[in-house]
Scaffold this active site. Sequence first.
Site, PDB file in Angstrom:
ATOM      1  N   GLY A   1       7.723  46.744   8.231  1.00  0.00           N
ATOM      2  CA  GLY A   1       6.382  46.105   8.811  1.00  0.00           C
ATOM      3  C   GLY A   1       6.749  45.794  10.224  1.00  0.00           C
ATOM      4  N   LEU A   2       5.601  45.400  10.882  1.00  0.00           N
ATOM      5  CA  LEU A   2       5.687  44.941  11.951  1.00  0.00           C
ATOM      6  C   LEU A   2       6.679  43.746  12.569  1.00  0.00           C
ATOM      7  CD1 LEU A   2       1.727  44.798  13.185  1.00  0.00           C
ATOM      8  CD2 LEU A   2       3.130  46.724  12.945  1.00  0.00           C
ATOM      9  N   SER A   3       7.016  43.828  13.792  1.00  0.00           N
ATOM     10  CA  SER A   3       8.107  42.649  14.167  1.00  0.00           C
ATOM     11  C   SER A   3       7.329  41.332  14.175  1.00  0.00           C
ATOM     12  CB  SER A   3       8.201  43.196  15.728  1.00  0.00           C
ATOM     13  OG  SER A   3       9.044  41.770  16.281  1.00  0.00           O
ATOM     14  N   GLY A   4       7.946  40.495  13.380  1.00  0.00           N
ATOM     15  CA  GLY A   4       7.198  39.092  12.879  1.00  0.00           C
ATOM     16  C   GLY A   4       6.793  39.220  11.696  1.00  0.00           C
ATOM     17  N   ALA A   5       6.520  40.173  11.063  1.00  0.00           N
ATOM     18  CA  ALA A   5       5.911  40.292   9.700  1.00  0.00           C
ATOM     19  C   ALA A   5       6.703  39.506   8.687  1.00  0.00           C
ATOM     20  CB  ALA A   5       5.778  41.753   9.292  1.00  0.00           C
TER      21      ALA A   5
ATOM     22  N   SER B   1      11.078  50.423  10.782  1.00  0.00           N
ATOM     23  CA  SER B   1      10.988  51.725  10.398  1.00  0.00           C
ATOM     24  C   SER B   1       9.494  52.011  10.341  1.00  0.00           C
ATOM     25  CB  SER B   1      11.649  51.522   8.834  1.00  0.00           C
ATOM     26  OG  SER B   1      11.006  50.736   8.047  1.00  0.00           O
TER      27      SER B   1
HETATM   28  P1  ADP Z   1      10.716  40.516  11.054  1.00  0.00           P
HETATM   29  O1  ADP Z   1      12.082  40.510  10.533  1.00  0.00           O
HETATM   30  O2  ADP Z   1       9.651  41.026  10.288  1.00  0.00           O
HETATM   31  O3  ADP Z   1      10.570  40.738  12.661  1.00  0.00           O
HETATM   32  P2  ADP Z   1      10.832  37.478  10.877  1.00  0.00           P
HETATM   33  O4  ADP Z   1      11.344  37.303   9.473  1.00  0.00           O
HETATM   34  O5  ADP Z   1      12.025  37.495  12.071  1.00  0.00           O
HETATM   35  O6  ADP Z   1      10.117  38.819  10.911  1.00  0.00           O
HETATM   36  O7  ADP Z   1       9.730  36.356  11.192  1.00  0.00           O
HETATM   37  C1  ADP Z   1       8.657  36.151  10.319  1.00  0.00           C
HETATM   38  C2  ADP Z   1       8.126  34.578  10.878  1.00  0.00           C
HETATM   39  O8  ADP Z   1       7.007  34.468   9.914  1.00  0.00           O
HETATM   40  C3  ADP Z   1       9.039  33.529  10.306  1.00  0.00           C
HETATM   41  O9  ADP Z   1       8.928  32.581  11.517  1.00  0.00           O
HETATM   42  C4  ADP Z   1       8.737  33.241   9.230  1.00  0.00           C
HETATM   43  O10 ADP Z   1       9.035  31.758   8.766  1.00  0.00           O
HETATM   44  C5  ADP Z   1       7.136  33.329   9.188  1.00  0.00           C
HETATM   45  N1  ADP Z   1       6.398  33.483   7.685  1.00  0.00           N
HETATM   46  C6  ADP Z   1       5.467  32.962   7.676  1.00  0.00           C
HETATM   47  N2  ADP Z   1       5.092  33.348   6.155  1.00  0.00           N
HETATM   48  C7  ADP Z   1       5.816  34.407   5.969  1.00  0.00           C
HETATM   49  C8  ADP Z   1       6.071  35.068   4.728  1.00  0.00           C
HETATM   50  N3  ADP Z   1       5.229  34.811   3.590  1.00  0.00           N
HETATM   51  N4  ADP Z   1       7.077  35.939   4.457  1.00  0.00           N
HETATM   52  C9  ADP Z   1       7.765  35.949   5.575  1.00  0.00           C
HETATM   53  N5  ADP Z   1       7.906  35.242   6.742  1.00  0.00           N
HETATM   54  C10 ADP Z   1       6.838  34.427   6.817  1.00  0.00           C
END
Ligand code: ADP
Length: 196
Positions: free
Chosen positions: A27-31, A101
């Site tokens: 998934g996208l960055s921040g997903a 990915s």
């Molecule tokens: P990624 O690894 O995909 O870049 P992160 O896990 O670092 O994303 O960040 C996701 C952010 O979104 C975190 O701050 C997390 O607390 C928030 N968030 C809110 N809802 C969800 C959810 N259902 N699942 C995962 N993260 C969530």
Amino acid sequence: MDTSKGIGRQQRETRNGHRGAVVWFTGLSGAGKTTLAHAVQERLFEAGCQSYVLDGDNLRQGLCSDLGFSAQDRSENIRRAGETAGLLADAGIIVLAAFISPFNADRDRVRARLPAGDFIEVHCDCPLAVCEQRDVKGLYRRARAGEVAQFTAISSPYEAPLHPELSLDTSRLGIADCVEQVLARLRGGGVLAPPR
Ligand code: ADP
């Protein structure tokens, strides 16, 4: 017990009481990939399961330190991540792999390299606007300012999985609900039971 080839995967899985597998968060960055990978790992650890989180942080600094973010390097990064995940799964571990990915072909190649059923693709499906608002690492702001080249969904494509084992809308579901869905998938798929 056939010990002619040493200790095999099934023996390790029998001892662990569960199967090895690769849960692949994309998934996208921040997903939410990293958040969910660690949250699932916590639950598995509490349940006495062998698990390990693989992500950009622990691979890009070492095994993949020679790679950048061009399409070619991203593909190679995912190939190495997939090979590493496969070895760990063969060691009887439940791997929680958290990588953007972005390309279907790369993820499909990882799937194809693994024994059938080992690759569990989890799409952390979150709209770009929400990821950008979260901006966990400040990368979207920098990408919009032109300071980060080839940033997924801004200046580089993201191809959503066509047939993921699980799709989680992390903009609507809470973290706890997402974790439960992943664990349910692992139970339903027989990962959390010893091999027959
Ligand atoms: P990624 O690894 O995909 O870049 P992160 O896990 O670092 O994303 O960040 C996701 C952010 O979104 C975190 O701050 C997390 O607390 C928030 N968030 C809110 N809802 C969800 C959810 N259902 N699942 C995962 N993260 C969530």
